[in-house]
Design a protein around this motif. Sequence first.
Motif, PDB file in Angstrom:
ATOM      1  N   LEU A  93      48.335  96.574  45.092  1.00  0.00           N
ATOM      2  CA  LEU A  93      47.323  97.340  45.449  1.00  0.00           C
ATOM      3  C   LEU A  93      46.225  96.121  46.277  1.00  0.00           C
ATOM      4  O   LEU A  93      45.556  96.647  47.184  1.00  0.00           O
ATOM      5  CB  LEU A  93      46.315  97.457  44.074  1.00  0.00           C
ATOM      6  CG  LEU A  93      44.894  98.183  44.327  1.00  0.00           C
ATOM      7  CD1 LEU A  93      44.937  99.470  45.041  1.00  0.00           C
ATOM      8  CD2 LEU A  93      44.128  98.128  42.993  1.00  0.00           C
ATOM      9  N   PHE A  94      46.419  94.863  46.147  1.00  0.00           N
ATOM     10  CA  PHE A  94      45.913  94.043  46.838  1.00  0.00           C
ATOM     11  C   PHE A  94      46.296  94.086  48.259  1.00  0.00           C
ATOM     12  O   PHE A  94      45.544  93.874  49.303  1.00  0.00           O
ATOM     13  CB  PHE A  94      46.273  92.586  46.455  1.00  0.00           C
ATOM     14  CG  PHE A  94      45.260  91.302  47.004  1.00  0.00           C
ATOM     15  CD1 PHE A  94      43.961  91.350  47.256  1.00  0.00           C
ATOM     16  CD2 PHE A  94      46.168  90.259  47.350  1.00  0.00           C
ATOM     17  CE1 PHE A  94      43.356  90.278  47.696  1.00  0.00           C
ATOM     18  CE2 PHE A  94      45.503  89.206  48.324  1.00  0.00           C
ATOM     19  CZ  PHE A  94      44.145  89.249  48.372  1.00  0.00           C
ATOM     20  N   TYR A  95      47.618  94.106  48.490  1.00  0.00           N
ATOM     21  CA  TYR A  95      48.324  94.333  49.605  1.00  0.00           C
ATOM     22  C   TYR A  95      47.472  95.689  50.627  1.00  0.00           C
ATOM     23  O   TYR A  95      47.502  95.546  51.647  1.00  0.00           O
ATOM     24  CB  TYR A  95      49.797  94.376  49.948  1.00  0.00           C
ATOM     25  CG  TYR A  95      50.240  92.917  49.860  1.00  0.00           C
ATOM     26  CD1 TYR A  95      50.908  92.567  50.823  1.00  0.00           C
ATOM     27  CD2 TYR A  95      50.326  92.166  48.816  1.00  0.00           C
ATOM     28  CE1 TYR A  95      51.520  91.310  51.048  1.00  0.00           C
ATOM     29  CE2 TYR A  95      50.666  90.744  48.626  1.00  0.00           C
ATOM     30  CZ  TYR A  95      51.440  90.496  50.142  1.00  0.00           C
ATOM     31  OH  TYR A  95      52.020  89.176  50.164  1.00  0.00           O
ATOM     32  N   LEU A  96      47.660  96.738  49.609  1.00  0.00           N
ATOM     33  CA  LEU A  96      46.967  98.090  50.381  1.00  0.00           C
ATOM     34  C   LEU A  96      45.484  97.695  50.778  1.00  0.00           C
ATOM     35  O   LEU A  96      44.959  98.132  51.763  1.00  0.00           O
ATOM     36  CB  LEU A  96      46.876  99.024  49.384  1.00  0.00           C
ATOM     37  CG  LEU A  96      48.241  99.769  48.990  1.00  0.00           C
ATOM     38  CD1 LEU A  96      48.178 100.821  47.787  1.00  0.00           C
ATOM     39  CD2 LEU A  96      48.937 100.403  50.298  1.00  0.00           C
ATOM     40  N   ILE A  97      44.691  96.759  49.880  1.00  0.00           N
ATOM     41  CA  ILE A  97      43.445  96.270  50.280  1.00  0.00           C
ATOM     42  C   ILE A  97      43.199  95.773  51.712  1.00  0.00           C
ATOM     43  O   ILE A  97      42.345  96.180  52.520  1.00  0.00           O
ATOM     44  CB  ILE A  97      42.604  95.595  49.228  1.00  0.00           C
ATOM     45  CG1 ILE A  97      42.383  96.570  47.878  1.00  0.00           C
ATOM     46  CG2 ILE A  97      41.421  94.978  49.625  1.00  0.00           C
ATOM     47  CD1 ILE A  97      42.211  95.743  46.548  1.00  0.00           C
TER      48      ILE A  97
END
Length: 389
Positions: free
Chosen positions: A99-103
């Motif tokens: 999710l951090f990469y998507l953010i």
Amino acid sequence: MNRTSDRALILGTALTQTIGWGTLFIPFALMVQPMEAALGWSRAEINGAFTLGILLSGILAIPVGRWVDRHGGQAPLAWGSVLGSAMLALWAITDQLWLFYLIWIGLGVAHATALWGPAMAVVVALAKQPMRVITAITFVTGFAGTIFVPLVAALIAGFGWRGALWILAVVQLLPAATAWWQFAGTPPRTTHQARDSEEAYRRTLRRPAFWGLALCFAAHAFIGVALGAHLVPLLREAGLPEASVILLVALHGPLQVAARGGLYIAGPRASTRWVGLGAMLLLPIALLWLGGAPASFLWLLPFVLCWAVADGLLTIVRAAGTAEILGREGYGAVTGALSLIAVLPRTLGPITVALIWQADGGYGAVPWILAAVGFLGAASFVLALRDKD
């Protein structure tokens, strides 16, 4: 006051860009260690997301620039700021690496739409004196780090890294509101104007001046990011006391702002062509001095002075000089293309210097190699000046 007068452009753009850089870019470095401790992610994993976002912002520079050329800057500047706010809020609650990469994919889009490129395209299109307006804006935005580094550090200390991100997410809504208000009612570009901009963009890509500027700005990006990542350990390796290292690095910001202030005072008397050439020559001179000067605070002051002045002036030349040399038509797409070309050198700068350090067993060769890159950039700028299209 007219919402798009030069004074309004200075006030509005300086506000949106100072806050934008202060919330969407600067906090990352301060969040790494708290996130490592809280989530157990490695520093490489965390930095990988940041790198992905920066690469995406460069890839999107051309399509975003084309949008601004065709439709104006209100939508990307406003909605990009809203997206940035939403991503900061999502960052505040994440505990999954995917999710951090998507953010950071979302933040890459926000960088491409809400930060420097689209804002300067709007300024160049609307300002009566673009260089003076851009100089004033960069004078203010030069304090973004001075304001937001201690502010974000205080927020983390007081509210934790998650609480700090929630507060920054709210603050980031102010640029959205400012951009939406400032450019409301701006006449949309006609189909004829949009077609002219597209033709100008394609024509510009065939000019030697474009490729001269592209190589020049790529060289500057490579040097700037490489120095930013390695100057502190380079100075420490040279044997300077820690206080001298910190002070020399800290002087870069104020001297950079002072150079921009001097250019603003000079006003229309200063041509960005000659300012750019002087700055591009000053940069390798600074690096030669760094390579040959004794390791003492006083001897290295000229290096910091020359580097900071060159850095401060080239920020303005990238925006105003591009318009003066290549023209205003198609400016958004043209500057997007210049940004895209500089993405790879900017990304490779730190790792390249690290590999040189590893192979050579120290930083001894680094200033000389960077100086050679600087002279290549200066020669490329001369090529751009010689194009009389």
